[in-house]
Design a protein around this motif. Structure first.
Motif, PDB file in Angstrom:
ATOM      1  N   LEU A 123      -4.781   4.704   2.339  1.00  0.00           N
ATOM      2  CA  LEU A 123      -3.673   4.004   1.708  1.00  0.00           C
ATOM      3  C   LEU A 123      -2.178   5.019   1.815  1.00  0.00           C
ATOM      4  O   LEU A 123      -1.294   4.498   1.426  1.00  0.00           O
ATOM      5  CB  LEU A 123      -3.660   3.071   0.779  1.00  0.00           C
ATOM      6  CG  LEU A 123      -4.786   2.490   0.614  1.00  0.00           C
ATOM      7  CD1 LEU A 123      -4.987   2.197  -0.802  1.00  0.00           C
ATOM      8  CD2 LEU A 123      -4.255   1.006   1.665  1.00  0.00           C
ATOM      9  N   LEU A 124      -1.988   6.215   1.994  1.00  0.00           N
ATOM     10  CA  LEU A 124      -1.500   7.127   1.322  1.00  0.00           C
ATOM     11  C   LEU A 124      -0.144   6.788   2.549  1.00  0.00           C
ATOM     12  O   LEU A 124       1.041   7.017   2.066  1.00  0.00           O
ATOM     13  CB  LEU A 124      -1.906   8.550   1.662  1.00  0.00           C
ATOM     14  CG  LEU A 124      -0.823   9.420   0.643  1.00  0.00           C
ATOM     15  CD1 LEU A 124      -0.141   9.589  -0.119  1.00  0.00           C
ATOM     16  CD2 LEU A 124      -1.507  10.818   1.104  1.00  0.00           C
ATOM     17  N   PRO A 125      -0.282   6.579   3.695  1.00  0.00           N
ATOM     18  CA  PRO A 125       1.057   6.390   4.463  1.00  0.00           C
ATOM     19  C   PRO A 125       1.858   5.385   4.196  1.00  0.00           C
ATOM     20  O   PRO A 125       2.850   6.015   4.229  1.00  0.00           O
ATOM     21  CB  PRO A 125       0.585   6.222   5.962  1.00  0.00           C
ATOM     22  CG  PRO A 125      -1.141   7.728   6.120  1.00  0.00           C
ATOM     23  CD  PRO A 125      -1.633   7.398   4.609  1.00  0.00           C
ATOM     24  N   PHE A 126       0.813   4.334   3.932  1.00  0.00           N
ATOM     25  CA  PHE A 126       1.472   3.348   3.593  1.00  0.00           C
ATOM     26  C   PHE A 126       2.563   3.691   3.248  1.00  0.00           C
ATOM     27  O   PHE A 126       3.632   2.990   2.417  1.00  0.00           O
ATOM     28  CB  PHE A 126       0.955   2.181   3.256  1.00  0.00           C
ATOM     29  CG  PHE A 126      -0.020   1.914   4.809  1.00  0.00           C
ATOM     30  CD1 PHE A 126       0.966   0.906   5.813  1.00  0.00           C
ATOM     31  CD2 PHE A 126      -1.636   2.037   4.743  1.00  0.00           C
ATOM     32  CE1 PHE A 126       0.320   0.751   6.764  1.00  0.00           C
ATOM     33  CE2 PHE A 126      -1.804   1.991   6.507  1.00  0.00           C
ATOM     34  CZ  PHE A 126      -1.206   1.829   7.487  1.00  0.00           C
ATOM     35  N   ALA A 127       1.928   4.265   1.661  1.00  0.00           N
ATOM     36  CA  ALA A 127       2.676   4.093   0.372  1.00  0.00           C
ATOM     37  C   ALA A 127       3.756   5.116   0.538  1.00  0.00           C
ATOM     38  O   ALA A 127       4.799   5.331   0.077  1.00  0.00           O
ATOM     39  CB  ALA A 127       1.805   5.084  -0.906  1.00  0.00           C
ATOM     40  N   MET A 128       3.546   6.263   1.637  1.00  0.00           N
ATOM     41  CA  MET A 128       4.966   7.350   1.999  1.00  0.00           C
ATOM     42  C   MET A 128       5.940   6.441   2.281  1.00  0.00           C
ATOM     43  O   MET A 128       7.164   6.732   2.026  1.00  0.00           O
ATOM     44  CB  MET A 128       4.389   8.245   2.871  1.00  0.00           C
ATOM     45  CG  MET A 128       3.254   8.869   1.970  1.00  0.00           C
ATOM     46  SD  MET A 128       2.479  10.508   2.936  1.00  0.00           S
ATOM     47  CE  MET A 128       3.696  11.424   4.243  1.00  0.00           C
ATOM     48  N   GLU A 129       5.918   4.819   2.967  1.00  0.00           N
ATOM     49  CA  GLU A 129       7.525   4.502   3.350  1.00  0.00           C
ATOM     50  C   GLU A 129       7.630   3.184   2.663  1.00  0.00           C
ATOM     51  O   GLU A 129       8.982   3.251   3.019  1.00  0.00           O
ATOM     52  CB  GLU A 129       6.522   3.668   4.562  1.00  0.00           C
ATOM     53  CG  GLU A 129       5.393   4.183   6.067  1.00  0.00           C
ATOM     54  CD  GLU A 129       6.803   5.078   6.758  1.00  0.00           C
ATOM     55  OE1 GLU A 129       8.051   4.517   7.212  1.00  0.00           O
ATOM     56  OE2 GLU A 129       6.375   5.875   6.800  1.00  0.00           O
ATOM     57  N   GLY A 130       7.237   4.059   1.302  1.00  0.00           N
ATOM     58  CA  GLY A 130       8.022   3.051   0.171  1.00  0.00           C
ATOM     59  C   GLY A 130       8.903   4.246   0.204  1.00  0.00           C
ATOM     60  O   GLY A 130      10.137   4.097  -0.699  1.00  0.00           O
ATOM     61  N   GLU A 131       8.405   4.975  -0.084  1.00  0.00           N
ATOM     62  CA  GLU A 131       9.246   6.969  -0.846  1.00  0.00           C
ATOM     63  C   GLU A 131      10.100   6.360   0.534  1.00  0.00           C
ATOM     64  O   GLU A 131      11.512   7.676   0.058  1.00  0.00           O
ATOM     65  CB  GLU A 131       8.390   7.621  -0.408  1.00  0.00           C
ATOM     66  CG  GLU A 131       7.570   7.722  -1.597  1.00  0.00           C
ATOM     67  CD  GLU A 131       8.767   8.577  -3.164  1.00  0.00           C
ATOM     68  OE1 GLU A 131       8.811   7.062  -3.008  1.00  0.00           O
ATOM     69  OE2 GLU A 131       7.994   9.300  -3.648  1.00  0.00           O
ATOM     70  N   ARG A 132      10.173   6.442   1.762  1.00  0.00           N
ATOM     71  CA  ARG A 132      10.560   6.502   2.626  1.00  0.00           C
ATOM     72  C   ARG A 132      11.702   5.615   2.362  1.00  0.00           C
ATOM     73  O   ARG A 132      13.267   6.212   2.615  1.00  0.00           O
ATOM     74  CB  ARG A 132      10.302   6.171   4.391  1.00  0.00           C
ATOM     75  CG  ARG A 132      11.619   6.634   5.446  1.00  0.00           C
ATOM     76  CD  ARG A 132      10.956   6.576   6.640  1.00  0.00           C
ATOM     77  NE  ARG A 132       9.324   6.514   6.874  1.00  0.00           N
ATOM     78  CZ  ARG A 132       9.501   8.553   7.363  1.00  0.00           C
ATOM     79  NH1 ARG A 132      10.353   8.295   7.695  1.00  0.00           N
ATOM     80  NH2 ARG A 132       8.098   8.331   7.747  1.00  0.00           N
ATOM     81  N   MET A 133      11.754   4.596   1.916  1.00  0.00           N
ATOM     82  CA  MET A 133      12.654   3.308   2.067  1.00  0.00           C
ATOM     83  C   MET A 133      13.673   3.742   0.605  1.00  0.00           C
ATOM     84  O   MET A 133      14.748   3.365   1.180  1.00  0.00           O
ATOM     85  CB  MET A 133      11.837   1.533   1.931  1.00  0.00           C
ATOM     86  CG  MET A 133      13.095   0.819   0.718  1.00  0.00           C
ATOM     87  SD  MET A 133      13.520   0.369   2.708  1.00  0.00           S
ATOM     88  CE  MET A 133      12.925  -0.359   3.760  1.00  0.00           C
ATOM     89  N   ALA A 134      13.000   4.250  -0.336  1.00  0.00           N
ATOM     90  CA  ALA A 134      13.921   4.349  -1.929  1.00  0.00           C
ATOM     91  C   ALA A 134      14.339   5.625  -1.022  1.00  0.00           C
ATOM     92  O   ALA A 134      15.502   5.800  -1.512  1.00  0.00           O
ATOM     93  CB  ALA A 134      12.988   4.788  -2.474  1.00  0.00           C
ATOM     94  N   SER A 135      14.013   6.702  -0.989  1.00  0.00           N
ATOM     95  CA  SER A 135      15.317   8.103  -0.568  1.00  0.00           C
ATOM     96  C   SER A 135      15.053   8.728   0.955  1.00  0.00           C
ATOM     97  O   SER A 135      16.112   9.615   0.487  1.00  0.00           O
ATOM     98  CB  SER A 135      13.947   9.363  -1.450  1.00  0.00           C
ATOM     99  OG  SER A 135      12.958   9.190  -0.765  1.00  0.00           O
ATOM    100  N   GLY A 136      15.156   7.933   1.399  1.00  0.00           N
ATOM    101  CA  GLY A 136      15.233   8.458   3.049  1.00  0.00           C
ATOM    102  C   GLY A 136      13.701  10.147   2.887  1.00  0.00           C
ATOM    103  O   GLY A 136      14.418  10.011   4.260  1.00  0.00           O
ATOM    104  N   SER A 137      13.013   9.681   2.260  1.00  0.00           N
ATOM    105  CA  SER A 137      12.131  10.742   2.936  1.00  0.00           C
ATOM    106  C   SER A 137      10.675  10.191   2.375  1.00  0.00           C
ATOM    107  O   SER A 137      10.744   9.777   1.907  1.00  0.00           O
ATOM    108  CB  SER A 137      12.226  12.473   2.151  1.00  0.00           C
ATOM    109  OG  SER A 137      10.917  12.977   2.335  1.00  0.00           O
ATOM    110  N   ALA A 138       9.910  10.255   3.149  1.00  0.00           N
ATOM    111  CA  ALA A 138       8.618   9.959   3.354  1.00  0.00           C
ATOM    112  C   ALA A 138       7.596  11.362   2.797  1.00  0.00           C
ATOM    113  O   ALA A 138       6.497  11.735   3.297  1.00  0.00           O
ATOM    114  CB  ALA A 138       7.836   9.702   4.311  1.00  0.00           C
TER     115      ALA A 138
END
Length: 311
Positions: A123-138
């Motif tokens: 699940l980790l790579p999918f959670a990282m996509e939320g960080e990309r959305m929020a801060s621009g960096s996964a």
């Protein structure tokens, strides 16, 4: 299963010398996500509590739901519908992993609703996509510990290689959030692109020392290694009273103190809860002397990460 509720904890990222590669979770606060199946296809955000109306309600633009959409795409699931309620229990732009907690709670809840087709690691790579959305960096130093629990090390991003290391049982975190906000994108923008060889060597020594100190339960080594010569000198200028608050923590028994994530929250590590509480009181008093209100959270290292509350 027609509904599920999941909790994901706040986190401390970077942990002084480990920019984008170290992170750990605390017990609370954290975000809660509720999902409920619906007959019509599509993911719909029906309510968000605690964001003062600032977060987008569009599922493609919110960290809590974009991870669900990417998970459904990966699994090839179409015509799936659910309603989403997000409870934000920490401030935005706090340096406490706010967007990560939302992303993790969302992807854990969706995975549970689907019958757990993926493991936590998957699940980790999918959670990282939320960080990309929020801060621009996964980056994974917030979502990793929030999802998995424990003290997380990201050895590599390409390919993604993440693992946890043991920590001393008597190690406690004090997390102090001053009532100000720093945008994560802005905090990353001010960082230098080049680092001197001298500082690189010093930082590498502190990274190695912190890992060794945690694994050996060597509290003095932990304290000596909580030194950031690259990121902290730049980001600390964004935080009022930073030096005074840091010194207050150390003078009152903390092993070390630095910026949590991109700030403005500061964290300290201490041996024992009593020392952690004492450091937190001193840090809060120092902010108060400058007219800045703050909240304090004292916690052992959260070893479990996100949990399903109801299903």
């Amino acid at each position: 299963m027609n509904s599920v509720k999941a909790f994901a904890p706040a986190t401390v990222a970077n942990v002084a010398c480990g920019f984008d590669i170290f992170g750990f979770a605390i017990e609370e606060p954290g975000d809660v996500v509720e999902l409920r199946r619906r007959d019509e296809p599509g993911i719909v955000i029906t309510d968000i509590f605690g964001d003062e109306g600032r977060l987008p309600r569009n599922a493609e633009k919110n960290a809590v739901t974009v991870v669900m959409l990417r998970l459904l795409e990966h699994l090839g699931i179409q015509d799936f519908g659910c309603e989403v309620v997000l409870h934000k229990n920490m401030p935005l732009g706090s340096g406490m992993g706010s967007s990560a907690a939302s992303s993790v709670a969302g992807v854990v809840a969706m995975n549970e609703l689907l019958g757990n087709p993926l493991t936590r690691q998957e699940l980790l790579p999918f959670a990282m996509e939320g960080e990309r959305m929020a801060s621009g960096s996964a980056h994974a130093d917030n979502v990793g510990p929030s999802l998995l629990g424990g003290f997380v090390v990201i050895r590599s991003y390409t390919p993604l290689d993440i693992f946890t290391i043991p920590v001393p049982e008597d190690l406690y975190c004090t997390l102090v959030h001053p009532d100000i906000e720093i945008n994560t994108k802005d905090a990353r923008f001010i960082l230098r692109n080049e680092v001197s060889l001298k500082n690189t060597i010093a930082q590498m020594g502190n990274v190695a020392g912190l890992v060794a100190g945690l694994m050996k339960a060597d509290y003095e080594l932990i304290g000596r290694s909580m030194v950031d010569v690259i990121i902290e000198p730049v980001r600390s200028i964004l935080i009022p009273e930073f030096n005074a608050v840091k010194q207050a923590a150390i003078s009152n028994g903390a092993l070390g103190c630095s910026i949590s994530g991109s700030g403005p929250s500061l964290f300290a590590l201490s041996r024992g809860m009593e020392s952690a509480i004492k450091a937190g009181n001193a840090m809060q008093q120092q902010f108060a002397a400058a007219g800045i209100e703050s909240s304090v959270h004292v916690s052992a290292i959260n070893k479990g990460g996100a949990v399903v509350l109801e299903k």
